[in-house]
Scaffold this motif. Structure first.
Motif, PDB file in Angstrom:
ATOM      1  N   SER A 246      19.376   1.849  -3.924  1.00 16.34           N
ATOM      2  CA  SER A 246      20.672   1.786  -2.755  1.00 16.34           C
ATOM      3  C   SER A 246      21.203   0.331  -2.874  1.00 16.34           C
ATOM      4  O   SER A 246      22.476   0.470  -2.978  1.00 16.34           O
ATOM      5  CB  SER A 246      20.010   2.088  -1.451  1.00 16.34           C
ATOM      6  OG  SER A 246      20.432   3.431  -1.237  1.00 16.34           O
ATOM      7  N   VAL A 247      20.483  -0.496  -3.006  1.00 18.12           N
ATOM      8  CA  VAL A 247      21.162  -1.958  -3.009  1.00 18.12           C
ATOM      9  C   VAL A 247      21.981  -2.026  -4.471  1.00 18.12           C
ATOM     10  O   VAL A 247      23.172  -2.462  -4.376  1.00 18.12           O
ATOM     11  CB  VAL A 247      20.251  -2.993  -3.015  1.00 18.12           C
ATOM     12  CG1 VAL A 247      20.943  -4.487  -3.808  1.00 18.12           C
ATOM     13  CG2 VAL A 247      19.676  -3.175  -1.837  1.00 18.12           C
TER      14      VAL A 247
ATOM     15  N   VAL B  36      20.125   5.440   2.686  1.00 15.04           N
ATOM     16  CA  VAL B  36      18.643   5.436   2.656  1.00 15.04           C
ATOM     17  C   VAL B  36      18.081   6.197   3.944  1.00 15.04           C
ATOM     18  O   VAL B  36      18.492   5.725   5.095  1.00 15.04           O
ATOM     19  CB  VAL B  36      17.972   4.226   2.620  1.00 15.04           C
ATOM     20  CG1 VAL B  36      16.499   4.250   2.279  1.00 15.04           C
ATOM     21  CG2 VAL B  36      18.560   3.283   1.527  1.00 15.04           C
TER      22      VAL B  36
ATOM     23  N   SER C 203       9.477   3.531  -0.741  1.00 17.73           N
ATOM     24  CA  SER C 203      10.638   2.475   0.100  1.00 17.73           C
ATOM     25  C   SER C 203      11.437   1.634  -0.756  1.00 17.73           C
ATOM     26  O   SER C 203      12.558   1.363  -0.763  1.00 17.73           O
ATOM     27  CB  SER C 203      10.117   1.965   1.528  1.00 17.73           C
ATOM     28  OG  SER C 203       9.835   3.184   2.253  1.00 17.73           O
ATOM     29  N   THR C 204      10.533   0.807  -1.231  1.00 15.62           N
ATOM     30  CA  THR C 204      10.790  -0.268  -2.160  1.00 15.62           C
ATOM     31  C   THR C 204      11.796   0.068  -3.205  1.00 15.62           C
ATOM     32  O   THR C 204      12.960  -0.582  -3.353  1.00 15.62           O
ATOM     33  CB  THR C 204       9.473  -0.920  -2.774  1.00 15.62           C
ATOM     34  OG1 THR C 204       8.592  -1.232  -1.737  1.00 15.62           O
ATOM     35  CG2 THR C 204       9.982  -2.302  -3.959  1.00 15.62           C
TER      36      THR C 204
ATOM     37  N   ASN D  53      15.101   1.791  -1.540  1.00 11.22           N
ATOM     38  CA  ASN D  53      16.014   0.605  -1.169  1.00 11.22           C
ATOM     39  C   ASN D  53      16.739   0.068  -2.202  1.00 11.22           C
ATOM     40  O   ASN D  53      17.888  -0.548  -1.985  1.00 11.22           O
ATOM     41  CB  ASN D  53      15.191  -0.186  -0.173  1.00 11.22           C
ATOM     42  CG  ASN D  53      15.149   0.287   1.140  1.00 11.22           C
ATOM     43  OD1 ASN D  53      16.170   0.342   1.956  1.00 11.22           O
ATOM     44  ND2 ASN D  53      14.095   1.036   1.626  1.00 11.22           N
TER      45      ASN D  53
ATOM     46  N   ASP E  67      14.467   6.968   5.310  1.00 13.10           N
ATOM     47  CA  ASP E  67      13.342   6.335   5.591  1.00 13.10           C
ATOM     48  C   ASP E  67      12.048   6.906   6.112  1.00 13.10           C
ATOM     49  O   ASP E  67      12.629   6.895   7.554  1.00 13.10           O
ATOM     50  CB  ASP E  67      13.150   4.709   5.300  1.00 13.10           C
ATOM     51  CG  ASP E  67      12.078   4.297   4.977  1.00 13.10           C
ATOM     52  OD1 ASP E  67      10.893   4.350   5.619  1.00 13.10           O
ATOM     53  OD2 ASP E  67      11.831   3.680   3.611  1.00 13.10           O
TER      54      ASP E  67
END
Ligand code: PPS
Ligand code: ADP
Length: 199
Positions: A48-49, A60, A41-42, A45, A62
């Motif tokens: 994606s940022v 995303v 997840s980290t 994300n 998740d």
């Protein structure tokens, strides 16, 4: 198995290629797989940022979130995990068709399930990212205190404890999160996308 009969596939008038031309970038799925707490997840994300900041259409998907909605009828038996991944694969395919770079963060513990998802995509659209982190390190992190619960026997069939995790046989990318920072992992993924001229 398709249950419905008398159904016909309709190609959309605007195609995936046209959406990619309008976006001025390619579309693909970055399929993050790894143990709970490995960093899926980290990193998904954070990637994606960076994509978003660079004007790339991204999204995303998740694990925990999808299990609150679309897949709330599914648990953690082997069969349910397989169905979970099958559905997410289909959703990811829609996002790729829509022209996005989609990141997914699911344990997806079985190689055969990941292979089935890969089969849904054209060549180079499915990018398997192995978030490689030793169980011991994931257990030390234990951000959600789930390993502690699993060790106490309060959760049955927890991945890595009493449910298997099959490491990818031939992933496009491997990020070793015990050895590198989140930023380095993000750079590694973005570098791959640039090399393949997706972004
Ligand atoms: N039994 C069991 N095994 C593994 N994980 C469990 C379990 N029960 C709950 N959780 C929590 O659910 C998250 C994993 O969901 P996924 O949809 O990614 O799992 S799977 O791909 O279908 O195996 C997982 O999230 P992550 O820690 O982000 O991986 C856990 O928070
Ligand atoms: N190099 C790294 N990459 C990703 N996460 C890391 C790294 N080093 C430490 N962590 C930490 O590990 C935890 C990973 O949690 P999470 O991303 O939710 O994992 P998963 O989605 O695989 O369950 C986070 O608290 C994160 O800050």
């Amino acid at each position: 198995m398709t249950k419905a009969t008398n159904i016909t596939w309709h190609a959309t008038t605007i195609t995936k290629s046209e959406r990619r031309i309008q976006n001025a970038h390619g579309s693909c799925v970055l399929w993050f797989t790894g143990l709970s707490g490995s960093g899926k997840s980290t990193i998904a994300n954070a990637v994606s940022v960076e994509l978003y900041k660079n004007g790339i259409n991204e999204y995303v998907l998740d694990g925990d979130n999808i299990r609150h909605g679309l897949n709330k009828d599914l648990g953690f038996s082997d069969e349910d995990r397989t169905e979970n991944i099958r559905r997410i694969g289909e959703v990811a395919k829609l996002f790729v068709d829509s022209g996005k770079v989609v990141t997914t963060a699911f344990i997806s513990p079985f190689q055969s399930d990941r292979n089935q998802v890969r089969e849904l995509f054209d060549e180079h659209e499915f990018i398997e990212v192995f978030v490689d982190c030793p169980l011991e390190e994931c257990e030390n992190r234990d951000t959600k205190q789930l390993y502690a619960k699993a060790r106490r026997g309060e959760i049955k069939g927890f991945t890595g404890i009493d449910s298997p995790y099959e490491a990818p046989e031939n992933p496009e990318i491997t990020v070793r999160t015990k050895d590198i920072s989140v930023e380095e992992a993000v750079d590694q993924v973005l570098q791959y996308l640039r090399e393949k001229q997706i972004i």
